[in-house]
Design a protein around this motif. Sequence first.
Motif, PDB file in Angstrom:
ATOM      1  N   LEU A  49       0.727  -1.135  -0.102  1.00 17.17           N
ATOM      2  CA  LEU A  49      -0.125  -0.174   0.091  1.00 17.17           C
ATOM      3  C   LEU A  49       0.920   0.472  -0.048  1.00 17.17           C
ATOM      4  CD1 LEU A  49      -3.179   1.326   0.155  1.00 17.17           C
ATOM      5  CD2 LEU A  49      -2.905   1.074   2.282  1.00 17.17           C
ATOM      6  N   ARG A  50       1.870   0.927   0.195  1.00 12.73           N
ATOM      7  CA  ARG A  50       2.812   2.700   0.523  1.00 12.73           C
ATOM      8  C   ARG A  50       3.208   2.663  -0.368  1.00 12.73           C
ATOM      9  NH1 ARG A  50       4.322   6.631   1.116  1.00 12.73           N
ATOM     10  NH2 ARG A  50       5.988   7.550   2.366  1.00 12.73           N
ATOM     11  N   GLY A  51       3.881   1.992  -1.756  1.00 12.32           N
ATOM     12  CA  GLY A  51       4.043   2.368  -3.283  1.00 12.32           C
ATOM     13  C   GLY A  51       3.125   2.470  -3.730  1.00 12.32           C
ATOM     14  N   SER A  52       1.417   2.609  -3.602  1.00 15.60           N
ATOM     15  CA  SER A  52       0.632   2.733  -4.516  1.00 15.60           C
ATOM     16  C   SER A  52      -0.270   3.552  -4.521  1.00 15.60           C
ATOM     17  CB  SER A  52      -0.488   1.485  -4.726  1.00 15.60           C
ATOM     18  OG  SER A  52      -0.863   1.419  -2.882  1.00 15.60           O
ATOM     19  N   VAL A  53      -0.723   4.061  -5.730  1.00 14.00           N
ATOM     20  CA  VAL A  53      -1.326   5.514  -5.954  1.00 14.00           C
ATOM     21  C   VAL A  53      -2.590   5.480  -4.858  1.00 14.00           C
ATOM     22  CG1 VAL A  53      -3.151   6.344  -7.502  1.00 14.00           C
ATOM     23  CG2 VAL A  53       0.097   5.493  -8.173  1.00 14.00           C
ATOM     24  N   MET A  54      -3.296   4.405  -4.327  1.00 14.09           N
ATOM     25  CA  MET A  54      -4.462   4.041  -3.665  1.00 14.09           C
ATOM     26  C   MET A  54      -3.931   4.531  -2.313  1.00 14.09           C
ATOM     27  SD  MET A  54      -6.956   2.714  -5.323  1.00 14.09           S
ATOM     28  CE  MET A  54      -7.902   2.586  -3.693  1.00 14.09           C
ATOM     29  N   PHE A  55      -2.932   4.826  -2.121  1.00 14.29           N
ATOM     30  CA  PHE A  55      -2.163   5.252  -0.352  1.00 14.29           C
ATOM     31  C   PHE A  55      -2.181   6.944  -0.458  1.00 14.29           C
ATOM     32  CE2 PHE A  55       1.139   5.522   3.086  1.00 14.29           C
ATOM     33  CZ  PHE A  55      -0.246   5.333   4.314  1.00 14.29           C
ATOM     34  N   ILE A  56      -2.254   7.114  -1.911  1.00 11.18           N
ATOM     35  CA  ILE A  56      -2.321   8.899  -1.938  1.00 11.18           C
ATOM     36  C   ILE A  56      -3.928   9.428  -2.280  1.00 11.18           C
ATOM     37  CG2 ILE A  56      -2.056  10.454  -3.102  1.00 11.18           C
ATOM     38  CD1 ILE A  56       0.202   9.490  -4.369  1.00 11.18           C
ATOM     39  N   VAL A  57      -4.480   8.006  -2.661  1.00  8.69           N
ATOM     40  CA  VAL A  57      -5.924   8.265  -2.312  1.00  8.69           C
ATOM     41  C   VAL A  57      -6.853   7.925  -1.673  1.00  8.69           C
ATOM     42  CG1 VAL A  57      -8.283   7.226  -3.686  1.00  8.69           C
ATOM     43  CG2 VAL A  57      -5.761   7.226  -5.403  1.00  8.69           C
ATOM     44  N   ILE A  58      -6.509   7.871  -0.601  1.00 12.12           N
ATOM     45  CA  ILE A  58      -6.998   7.086   0.826  1.00 12.12           C
ATOM     46  C   ILE A  58      -6.793   8.199   1.608  1.00 12.12           C
ATOM     47  CG2 ILE A  58      -6.453   6.211   3.524  1.00 12.12           C
ATOM     48  CD1 ILE A  58      -5.879   3.453   1.228  1.00 12.12           C
ATOM     49  N   GLY A  59      -5.200   9.378   1.466  1.00 13.08           N
ATOM     50  CA  GLY A  59      -5.159  10.322   1.975  1.00 13.08           C
ATOM     51  C   GLY A  59      -6.399  11.433   1.594  1.00 13.08           C
ATOM     52  N   HIS A  60      -6.773  11.733  -0.105  1.00 11.38           N
ATOM     53  CA  HIS A  60      -6.881  12.564  -0.556  1.00 11.38           C
ATOM     54  C   HIS A  60      -8.739  12.331   0.015  1.00 11.38           C
ATOM     55  CE1 HIS A  60      -4.513  14.243  -3.445  1.00 11.38           C
ATOM     56  NE2 HIS A  60      -4.489  14.071  -2.830  1.00 11.38           N
ATOM     57  N   VAL A  61      -9.540  10.893   0.041  1.00  6.50           N
ATOM     58  CA  VAL A  61     -10.542  11.194   0.625  1.00  6.50           C
ATOM     59  C   VAL A  61     -10.946  11.619   1.927  1.00  6.50           C
ATOM     60  CG1 VAL A  61     -11.803   9.209   1.212  1.00  6.50           C
ATOM     61  CG2 VAL A  61     -11.086   9.158  -0.876  1.00  6.50           C
ATOM     62  N   LEU A  62      -9.890  11.077   2.818  1.00 10.00           N
ATOM     63  CA  LEU A  62      -9.941  11.778   4.316  1.00 10.00           C
ATOM     64  C   LEU A  62      -9.512  12.842   4.197  1.00 10.00           C
ATOM     65  CD1 LEU A  62      -7.585   9.610   6.374  1.00 10.00           C
ATOM     66  CD2 LEU A  62      -9.973   9.297   6.202  1.00 10.00           C
ATOM     67  N   PHE A  63      -9.013  14.021   3.369  1.00  6.32           N
ATOM     68  CA  PHE A  63      -9.400  15.427   3.315  1.00  6.32           C
ATOM     69  C   PHE A  63     -10.847  15.904   2.419  1.00  6.32           C
ATOM     70  CE2 PHE A  63      -7.742  18.992   1.204  1.00  6.32           C
ATOM     71  CZ  PHE A  63      -7.986  19.632   2.158  1.00  6.32           C
ATOM     72  N   THR A  64     -11.482  14.881   1.334  1.00  7.67           N
ATOM     73  CA  THR A  64     -12.247  15.959   0.692  1.00  7.67           C
ATOM     74  C   THR A  64     -13.313  15.380   1.090  1.00  7.67           C
ATOM     75  OG1 THR A  64     -12.023  14.083  -1.024  1.00  7.67           O
ATOM     76  CG2 THR A  64     -10.962  16.388  -1.091  1.00  7.67           C
ATOM     77  N   LEU A  65     -13.928  14.164   1.990  1.00  7.96           N
ATOM     78  CA  LEU A  65     -14.513  13.800   1.633  1.00  7.96           C
ATOM     79  C   LEU A  65     -15.546  14.678   2.895  1.00  7.96           C
ATOM     80  CD1 LEU A  65     -16.578  11.357   1.495  1.00  7.96           C
ATOM     81  CD2 LEU A  65     -15.788  10.440   4.305  1.00  7.96           C
ATOM     82  N   PRO A  66     -14.975  15.685   4.233  1.00 10.99           N
ATOM     83  CA  PRO A  66     -16.235  16.046   4.364  1.00 10.99           C
ATOM     84  C   PRO A  66     -16.811  17.484   3.656  1.00 10.99           C
ATOM     85  CG  PRO A  66     -14.077  16.100   5.862  1.00 10.99           C
ATOM     86  CD  PRO A  66     -13.962  15.497   4.328  1.00 10.99           C
ATOM     87  N   PHE A  67     -15.974  17.714   2.496  1.00  8.04           N
ATOM     88  CA  PHE A  67     -16.348  19.142   2.227  1.00  8.04           C
ATOM     89  C   PHE A  67     -17.946  18.052   0.853  1.00  8.04           C
ATOM     90  CE2 PHE A  67     -12.026  19.967   2.623  1.00  8.04           C
ATOM     91  CZ  PHE A  67     -13.044  21.252   3.355  1.00  8.04           C
ATOM     92  N   MET A  68     -17.334  16.598   0.942  1.00  6.00           N
ATOM     93  CA  MET A  68     -18.801  16.028  -0.222  1.00  6.00           C
ATOM     94  C   MET A  68     -20.382  15.875   1.255  1.00  6.00           C
ATOM     95  SD  MET A  68     -20.638  14.992  -3.141  1.00  6.00           S
ATOM     96  CE  MET A  68     -19.030  14.264  -4.098  1.00  6.00           C
ATOM     97  N   VAL A  69     -20.350  15.631   1.606  1.00  4.85           N
ATOM     98  CA  VAL A  69     -20.674  15.209   2.852  1.00  4.85           C
ATOM     99  C   VAL A  69     -21.491  16.893   3.242  1.00  4.85           C
ATOM    100  CG1 VAL A  69     -21.258  14.934   4.879  1.00  4.85           C
ATOM    101  CG2 VAL A  69     -19.832  13.328   4.083  1.00  4.85           C
ATOM    102  N   ARG A  70     -21.366  17.473   3.362  1.00  2.00           N
ATOM    103  CA  ARG A  70     -21.382  19.327   3.991  1.00  2.00           C
ATOM    104  C   ARG A  70     -22.312  19.695   2.653  1.00  2.00           C
ATOM    105  NH1 ARG A  70     -19.898  21.852   8.151  1.00  2.00           N
ATOM    106  NH2 ARG A  70     -19.671  19.873  10.067  1.00  2.00           N
ATOM    107  N   SER A  71     -21.803  19.988   1.563  1.00  2.00           N
ATOM    108  CA  SER A  71     -22.555  19.903   0.641  1.00  2.00           C
ATOM    109  C   SER A  71     -23.664  19.103   0.118  1.00  2.00           C
ATOM    110  CB  SER A  71     -21.766  20.109  -0.841  1.00  2.00           C
ATOM    111  OG  SER A  71     -22.078  20.804  -1.782  1.00  2.00           O
TER     112      SER A  71
END
Length: 287
Positions: free
Chosen positions: A143-165
Motif C-alpha cells: 500500500l505504501r508504494g501505490s497510488v491507493m495510499f494517496i487516494v486514501i489520504g485525499h478521501v479523508l481530506f475531501t469527504l467532509p466537503f462532499m458530505v456538507r455540500s
Amino acid sequence: MAPSSSPSSRPAARAALPGDKLAFRLGLAATLAVAAFLIGPVVLSVLAGLTSNYFVGLSSGLTLRWVAQVWDLYASTIWRSLLVAAMTLAVCLLAGVPAAWALTLKRGRVARAFEELLTLPVAVPGLATALALIVSWGTAGGLRGSVMFIVIGHVLFTLPFMVRSAAASMAMGGLAALDEAAATLGAARLHRFLHIVVPNAAPGILTGALTVLTLSVGEFNLTWLLHTPLTQTLPVGLADSYASMRLEVASAYTLVFLLMLMPLLLGLQWLAARATGERRASPKDSP
C-alpha cells in the motif's frame, strides 16, 4: 390618487446621482484591484513559461519549448493526478452522498459526533494526517508504494466537503418529507434514494464533486509526504520543477496545470448551474 412628486424633490434626486456614480467607480476600482492582485501573478507566471528567456522578457520571443519539456518530463504526474482525483471523487460520491442523507434523516448526538469526527482531517494539518496514515498503514502490503495510499489520504481530506455540500442541499429541499411520502406509497428505500433524493440534491452533489476534484488535483501537503518517486502527482512535480529546473520550466508547468484543471472546473460548474436551473423550473412545469 397618489400625490405627484413636487418639483423641489427632483433636484435632490438629481443631486444624489454624483454620489451614486462615485460609489460605483470606487466599487469598480476595488474590484479591478482585487482581480489584478489575484490574476496578475498567474498571468505573469504563464507568460514566463512562454518566453524564451524570462529575465530578458517578451523581447526574447515566445516559445512552446518549455511546455514540451514539461510534458516530456512530467506527463506521468499529470495523468496520475487525474486518476487520483477521479478515484477520490468516486469514493466520495459512493460514501459521502449516503452519509449526507443519513445525517439529514438522523439528527442527534450521534450524528453530530460523527459529523465532527468527519471534519477532523480538515482541521488537522495535512502533514499530521499523512504521518498518521504512514504509521497506521505504511507497512500494510504494497500500500505504501501505490497510488491507493494517496487516494486514501485525499478521501479523508475531501469527504467532509462532499458530505456538507450534499447535506445542505438535501436539508433545503425538504427531501425528508418527500421520502416519507414515497415510503407510505410502498417505494423501496433504494428506489427512493436513487429517484427522489439524488435528483433533487443534484446541485449540492455537483458542487461537492467540484470541490472534491479541485482539492484533490491541487492537494500538496498530504501528497508530498505520502508519495514515492513512482507515485509523484502534479503538485509535487510542480514543486520539484521549481526547486530543480529553470524558472521558465516551472512556469510552463503552472500553465499545464491550469490547462488540465480549468476544463474540469468549467464543466462541473456548467452541470451544477444546469441542475440548479432544472430544479427551479420543475415546480412551474408541474400541473
